[in-house]
Design an enzyme around this catalytic site. Structure first.
Site, mmCIF file in Angstrom:
data_model
loop_
_atom_site.group_PDB
_atom_site.id
_atom_site.type_symbol
_atom_site.label_atom_id
_atom_site.label_comp_id
_atom_site.label_asym_id
_atom_site.label_seq_id
_atom_site.Cartn_x
_atom_site.Cartn_y
_atom_site.Cartn_z
ATOM 1 N N GLN A 87 -14.329 -7.193 11.636
ATOM 2 C CA GLN A 87 -15.228 -6.044 11.757
ATOM 3 C C GLN A 87 -14.860 -4.920 10.784
ATOM 4 O O GLN A 87 -15.735 -4.344 10.124
ATOM 5 C CB GLN A 87 -15.163 -5.537 13.208
ATOM 6 C CG GLN A 87 -16.068 -4.355 13.516
ATOM 7 C CD GLN A 87 -15.845 -3.803 14.935
ATOM 8 O OE1 GLN A 87 -15.097 -4.379 15.734
ATOM 9 N NE2 GLN A 87 -16.494 -2.697 15.236
ATOM 10 N N HIS A 94 -14.779 6.463 24.001
ATOM 11 C CA HIS A 94 -14.616 5.278 23.147
ATOM 12 C C HIS A 94 -14.946 5.605 21.692
ATOM 13 O O HIS A 94 -14.187 5.261 20.779
ATOM 14 C CB HIS A 94 -15.513 4.141 23.649
ATOM 15 C CG HIS A 94 -15.563 2.966 22.719
ATOM 16 N ND1 HIS A 94 -14.488 2.138 22.516
ATOM 17 C CD2 HIS A 94 -16.555 2.490 21.911
ATOM 18 C CE1 HIS A 94 -14.813 1.195 21.634
ATOM 19 N NE2 HIS A 94 -16.064 1.393 21.249
ATOM 20 N N THR A 128 -20.686 -13.181 23.060
ATOM 21 C CA THR A 128 -20.797 -12.069 24.002
ATOM 22 C C THR A 128 -20.944 -12.719 25.371
ATOM 23 O O THR A 128 -21.731 -13.653 25.521
ATOM 24 C CB THR A 128 -22.048 -11.222 23.690
ATOM 25 O OG1 THR A 128 -21.975 -10.767 22.336
ATOM 26 C CG2 THR A 128 -22.170 -10.030 24.634
ATOM 27 N N ASP A 149 -26.657 -3.502 21.205
ATOM 28 C CA ASP A 149 -25.442 -2.947 21.794
ATOM 29 C C ASP A 149 -25.333 -1.480 21.412
ATOM 30 O O ASP A 149 -25.440 -1.125 20.227
ATOM 31 C CB ASP A 149 -24.220 -3.727 21.292
ATOM 32 C CG ASP A 149 -23.028 -3.538 22.220
ATOM 33 O OD1 ASP A 149 -23.223 -3.186 23.403
ATOM 34 O OD2 ASP A 149 -21.894 -3.731 21.758
ATOM 35 N N ARG A 180 -11.463 -7.460 15.449
ATOM 36 C CA ARG A 180 -11.335 -6.148 14.806
ATOM 37 C C ARG A 180 -11.054 -6.235 13.315
ATOM 38 O O ARG A 180 -11.467 -5.364 12.543
ATOM 39 C CB ARG A 180 -10.233 -5.339 15.475
ATOM 40 C CG ARG A 180 -10.445 -5.075 16.945
ATOM 41 C CD ARG A 180 -11.715 -4.306 17.200
ATOM 42 N NE ARG A 180 -11.882 -4.057 18.629
ATOM 43 C CZ ARG A 180 -12.991 -3.547 19.161
ATOM 44 N NH1 ARG A 180 -14.040 -3.242 18.396
ATOM 45 N NH2 ARG A 180 -13.072 -3.363 20.457
ATOM 46 N N GLU A 239 -8.118 0.272 21.892
ATOM 47 C CA GLU A 239 -7.766 1.610 22.378
ATOM 48 C C GLU A 239 -6.517 1.591 23.251
ATOM 49 O O GLU A 239 -5.667 2.479 23.153
ATOM 50 C CB GLU A 239 -8.940 2.190 23.176
ATOM 51 C CG GLU A 239 -10.174 2.474 22.339
ATOM 52 C CD GLU A 239 -11.400 2.653 23.222
ATOM 53 O OE1 GLU A 239 -11.658 3.787 23.656
ATOM 54 O OE2 GLU A 239 -12.083 1.639 23.497
ATOM 55 N N GLU A 276 -14.455 -5.843 24.759
ATOM 56 C CA GLU A 276 -15.055 -4.543 25.045
ATOM 57 C C GLU A 276 -15.689 -4.657 26.429
ATOM 58 O O GLU A 276 -16.565 -5.493 26.661
ATOM 59 C CB GLU A 276 -16.092 -4.138 23.986
ATOM 60 C CG GLU A 276 -15.461 -3.923 22.617
ATOM 61 C CD GLU A 276 -16.323 -3.080 21.666
ATOM 62 O OE1 GLU A 276 -17.547 -3.016 21.849
ATOM 63 O OE2 GLU A 276 -15.731 -2.469 20.741
ATOM 64 N N GLU A 298 -18.144 -3.588 29.086
ATOM 65 C CA GLU A 298 -19.426 -2.884 29.052
ATOM 66 C C GLU A 298 -20.254 -3.270 30.277
ATOM 67 O O GLU A 298 -19.981 -4.249 30.955
ATOM 68 C CB GLU A 298 -20.225 -3.283 27.801
ATOM 69 C CG GLU A 298 -19.458 -3.171 26.498
ATOM 70 C CD GLU A 298 -20.358 -3.268 25.256
ATOM 71 O OE1 GLU A 298 -21.590 -3.291 25.406
ATOM 72 O OE2 GLU A 298 -19.794 -3.329 24.155
ATOM 73 N N LYS A 325 -18.573 -9.619 15.681
ATOM 74 C CA LYS A 325 -19.112 -9.596 17.045
ATOM 75 C C LYS A 325 -19.958 -10.837 17.364
ATOM 76 O O LYS A 325 -20.086 -11.205 18.533
ATOM 77 C CB LYS A 325 -20.046 -8.380 17.199
ATOM 78 C CG LYS A 325 -19.431 -7.040 16.834
ATOM 79 C CD LYS A 325 -18.663 -6.463 17.989
ATOM 80 C CE LYS A 325 -18.383 -4.981 17.779
ATOM 81 N NZ LYS A 325 -17.794 -4.384 18.997
ATOM 82 N N ASP A 376 -18.145 -7.707 25.132
ATOM 83 C CA ASP A 376 -18.507 -7.762 23.718
ATOM 84 C C ASP A 376 -17.246 -8.113 22.926
ATOM 85 O O ASP A 376 -16.613 -7.264 22.300
ATOM 86 C CB ASP A 376 -19.058 -6.394 23.316
ATOM 87 C CG ASP A 376 -19.344 -6.273 21.833
ATOM 88 O OD1 ASP A 376 -19.604 -7.303 21.195
ATOM 89 O OD2 ASP A 376 -19.298 -5.136 21.321
#
Lengths: 388, 388
Positions: A215, A110, A232, A103, A212, A334, A174, A176, A228, A208
């Protein structure tokens, strides 16, 4: 075939997937409008009777070109009815066996946003960021197809008196794109950016899923792992790079600094693709892939420049797609600015995912001629944490 | 069979590998003394005619116990001569197909040394380190068997005026053990430390070749990538966990803090194993696995506690094995203290690897009854960088 002129699954797209017709074994198909064309039946080739795209992908670029031309010829006429199935009546599977999964972190917006949130006292972009596409390896064994439920992960997070264990309280997405290597390369034979379309078969939407809190506690100094690795998700249709060639656009940056020669592109592989993110049915963001700093051709060049081989089925994600505008951000981290500015979703203030929430991505590429190429949907629902 | 009483490959060991007899196809064998026993011939079971251990491993714990007992019975008598090959006359292959590869960082001495070297102004151990086995995913597609040459990788490293590209100037080793998952677990079914021997089939020596200059420039914030992904080497013999059970010892630490309950061990899985590191024939270190802070049972419990599945063929490395003494350090980075204190190798001052250098690891486990179990050799030679 009779297709609406504005179908996102017209003859310029022709994405590949793996499907089960009613009661049948998984096999390779191509989406055309709202139908799936059974390629083993239509082309009479056993490589398409496999339950994954890998065997076909491994046949290489010239074969990808030939098969695409044959499908376009079929679609220009009337494909045999026995080879067509309504897409709503088939089961869609993970379209390829994943070899290695990497990844990246290729959106400047970002990376800057995350830097501000995770390291508020430092420069948001680290010194290496504009010199190389930063990335890390993820877990290939936990890549799931759209529609697979995502059980809320458990793990350690920082507490006031040391770490505590429990279900993640900051479960995120996420948005992607993922790129699928069709034809690999042996050790010590790097793939230059110009060779990208001869090696990468196609692209998928990729979620993804990210815990948080797990992480943030685990990620120093070796990067994300359990935050993570639980799941996925990828979309069931692989849009061919042969189709996306028409959606190429220049990259938005890379003038200061200019990348090192091994990352230089002679033909640009920026892509005019937009993703929409819906949270419980409400659109909350439109991340624009056209704003990505690094191209997928540069990512693969970087991955192999040290002599690492690449294999059929290798998958690499772009990293979260975020544009410069707030409504273009590809993660709830975000969009809610670390949970401090809740979004309003169906009238309620929301920050991270709750059990039962559903997130749906859709993607559309726009070609130079204005054609729209659909990626279809990537759908996932959050299930409650396992009782331990 | 006639075996010396002190053979490291006696009936208490019986490591599995994949070998080709002269001109034959790769198949599963067991090392006994200086012979390889062809299991397909000796036991008449086609699962051992496969070119990898995966199919046998996937049959699960009860089957591992049964086959081990049958081999011990054979060795107690006289195995059929047609099933025996001198180990010096066969070719040894990568013994299993690697699914996912994870590398941990489980030696307190190593993590502290690297912290001092990479982050001299900060506490050497980061706050999470004693609470969880820190690890990251690596590249499964570039795992090679002992004897495979390692081409010096190219990549970016920090220069005085921005990054420069070229062959790594700080190529290093990491002496580790690797653990091979034989029987996996589905999603959301974590493997507790007590269940470790039912899921992990065996252990190998592992060399996590590392380009320190590439790694130091790339590794923030997502961890190592190209500094490691060019090559990881493993020994050809997989020592069964059923054999290593006799080498179990308590872990040296974990009293302050006490790990969270999901990491608690009822039976300790520290292991009394010593690795020797030879550089161009000269022994330069004896890394002691018995000094590791985290056990392999805790590593697997951590890997799966978030709901991640594990698959047959998953491999996880312990991280560099370093003990408290200078001569117990498992990397040249540590042995030369970042290149500042060269070692004397064959009379010459040396820091990192030069082209043509050969590194050999050997490993020995000592059981409670004093038996020695050999891991055999893990051998690798550095080849010059590819001309670009």
């Amino acid at each position: 075939m009779n297709l609406p002129a504005d179908s996102p699954f017209g003859p310029e797209n022709l994405p590949y997937g793996v499907f089960s017709p009613d009661g049948g074994a998984p096999r390779v198909g191509v989406r055309i409008g709202d139908q799936v064309l059974d390629l083993a039946v239509a082309l009479g080739d056993e490589v398409f009777a496999e339950p994954a795209l890998n065997a076909f992908m491994a046949q290489g670029y010239d074969r990808w070109v030939e098969v695409r031309r044959r499908i376009q010829d079929l679609v220009a006429g009337e494909p045999p009815a026995a080879a067509l199935h309504p897409v709503g009546e088939v089961v869609l599977h993970l379209p390829f066996e994943v070899a290695d999964y990497v990844d990246f972190y290729a959106s400047e917006h970002h990376a800057s946003n995350v830097g501000r949130l995770f390291r508020p006292d430092a420069e948001p972009l680290l010194p290496n960021w504009k010199h190389l596409p930063v990335g890390y390896h993820g877990r290939a064994g936990t890549i799931y197809v759209s529609g697979t439920g995502v059980v809320r992960p458990c793990g350690q997070r920082k507490g006031p008196d040391g770490p505590v264990f429990g279900p993640s309280t900051r479960l995120d997405i996420e948005a992607e794109l993922g790129f699928v290597v069709g034809a690999g390369t042996p050790a010590n034979s790097p793939i230059s950016p110009a060779e990208f379309p001869r090696h990468v078969f196609g692209a998928v939407l990729l979620n993804d899923w990210s815990a948080r809190d797990i992480q943030a506690w685990e990620y120093v100094p070796l990067g994300p792992n359990l935050g993570k690795s639980f799941a996925t998700s990828v979309s069931p249709w692989v849009v061919p790079i042969l189709a996306l060639d028409g959606a190429r656009i220049p990259l938005p940056g890379q003038t200061d600094p200019v990348p090192l020669p091994y990352l230089a592109e002679s033909r640009p592989w920026g892509l005019d693709i937009e993703v929409t993110v819906r949270w419980n049915g409400q659109e909350v963001a439109r991340p624009p892939f056209r704003e990505m700093y690094w191209s997928p051709a540069q990512m693969l060049a970087h991955l192999t420049v040290n002599g690492a081989s690449a294999r059929t089925g290798d998958l690499y994600g772009s990293g979260t797609i975020s544009g410069p505008e707030p409504a273009e951000r590809g993660s709830f981290l975000e969009l809610s600015w670390g949970g401090r500015n809740p979004l309003t979703v169906n009238g309620e203030p929301r920050t991270f995912l709750e059990d039962g929430d559903e997130v749906v991505f859709e993607g559309t590429a726009t070609t130079a001629s204005g054609a729209k190429l659909g990626f279809g949907e990537l759908r996932g629902r959050v299930l409650p944490a396992r009782q331990s």
